[in-house]
Design a protein around this motif. Structure first.
Motif, mmCIF file in Angstrom:
data_model
loop_
_atom_site.group_PDB
_atom_site.id
_atom_site.type_symbol
_atom_site.label_atom_id
_atom_site.label_comp_id
_atom_site.label_asym_id
_atom_site.label_seq_id
_atom_site.Cartn_x
_atom_site.Cartn_y
_atom_site.Cartn_z
ATOM 1 N N ALA A 176 11.428 72.622 -31.857
ATOM 2 C CA ALA A 176 12.307 71.541 -31.765
ATOM 3 C C ALA A 176 11.837 70.341 -32.617
ATOM 4 C CB ALA A 176 12.821 71.031 -30.478
ATOM 5 N N GLU A 207 12.248 71.000 -36.396
ATOM 6 C CA GLU A 207 13.412 71.089 -36.799
ATOM 7 C C GLU A 207 13.864 69.684 -36.739
ATOM 8 O OE1 GLU A 207 15.910 72.928 -33.783
ATOM 9 O OE2 GLU A 207 15.105 75.100 -34.650
ATOM 10 N N ASN A 208 13.162 68.640 -36.495
ATOM 11 C CA ASN A 208 13.596 67.131 -36.424
ATOM 12 C C ASN A 208 12.589 66.170 -37.125
ATOM 13 O OD1 ASN A 208 15.979 66.487 -34.347
ATOM 14 N ND2 ASN A 208 14.998 68.213 -33.463
ATOM 15 N N GLY A 209 11.878 67.055 -38.156
ATOM 16 C CA GLY A 209 11.070 66.517 -38.905
ATOM 17 C C GLY A 209 9.712 66.037 -38.705
ATOM 18 N N GLU A 215 9.902 56.307 -34.333
ATOM 19 C CA GLU A 215 9.875 57.471 -34.325
ATOM 20 C C GLU A 215 9.785 58.008 -32.922
ATOM 21 O OE1 GLU A 215 9.418 59.679 -38.666
ATOM 22 O OE2 GLU A 215 7.700 58.860 -37.555
ATOM 23 N N LYS A 272 12.331 59.105 -30.094
ATOM 24 C CA LYS A 272 13.089 60.544 -30.521
ATOM 25 C C LYS A 272 12.036 61.609 -30.199
ATOM 26 C CE LYS A 272 14.551 62.748 -34.797
ATOM 27 N NZ LYS A 272 15.049 62.668 -36.080
ATOM 28 N N ILE A 283 12.365 64.789 -27.506
ATOM 29 C CA ILE A 283 12.448 66.109 -27.826
ATOM 30 C C ILE A 283 11.535 67.023 -27.122
ATOM 31 C CG2 ILE A 283 11.814 67.715 -29.681
ATOM 32 C CD1 ILE A 283 12.812 65.537 -32.024
#
Length: 112
Positions: free
Chosen positions: A19, A22-24, A68, A71, A75
């Motif tokens: 995850a 997938e989100n950088g 960030e 976020k 996650i």
């Protein structure tokens, strides 16, 4: 910048790392650890390394820009939850700067 240290269950590691990727959030450091807390699992056993009951945990560490953090924490929380008590804990700390060894250049984004 911030350093995020998350202590999670080994069974949730793959979910969390995938995850994050997938989100950088592609650069993470993982370590196997043993931990203790107020809750004692039925499957906890005395450790060969320590003199108290332990639970296996994974320490996941990553550095990110200030904007960030929420976020990344979201996650990790969404993907590390289990139906059992004590899913782990996340610590967030300030990082003054970080440098790539190869280039010697800072990875810190300068706020304008």
């Amino acid at each position: 910048m911030k350093e995020i240290k998350a202590f999670i269950k080994p069974t949730k590691l793959e979910n969390v790392v995938e995850a994050l990727k997938e989100n950088g959030f592609e650069s993470v450091t993982l370590s196997e650890c043993e931990g203790t807390g107020a809750y004692k699992r039925e499957d906890s056993v005395p450790s060969l390394k320590f003199h108290f009951a332990d639970s296996k945990v994974i320490k996941l560490e990553l550095i990110c820009q200030n904007e960030e953090v929420k976020k990344a924490v979201k996650i990790i929380c969404e993907n590390a939850k289990t139906p059992y008590p004590t899913d782990g804990i996340i610590y967030v700390s300030d990082v003054n700067d970080a440098y790539k060894i190869k280039t010697g250049k800072s990875i810190k984004k300068i706020d304008v």
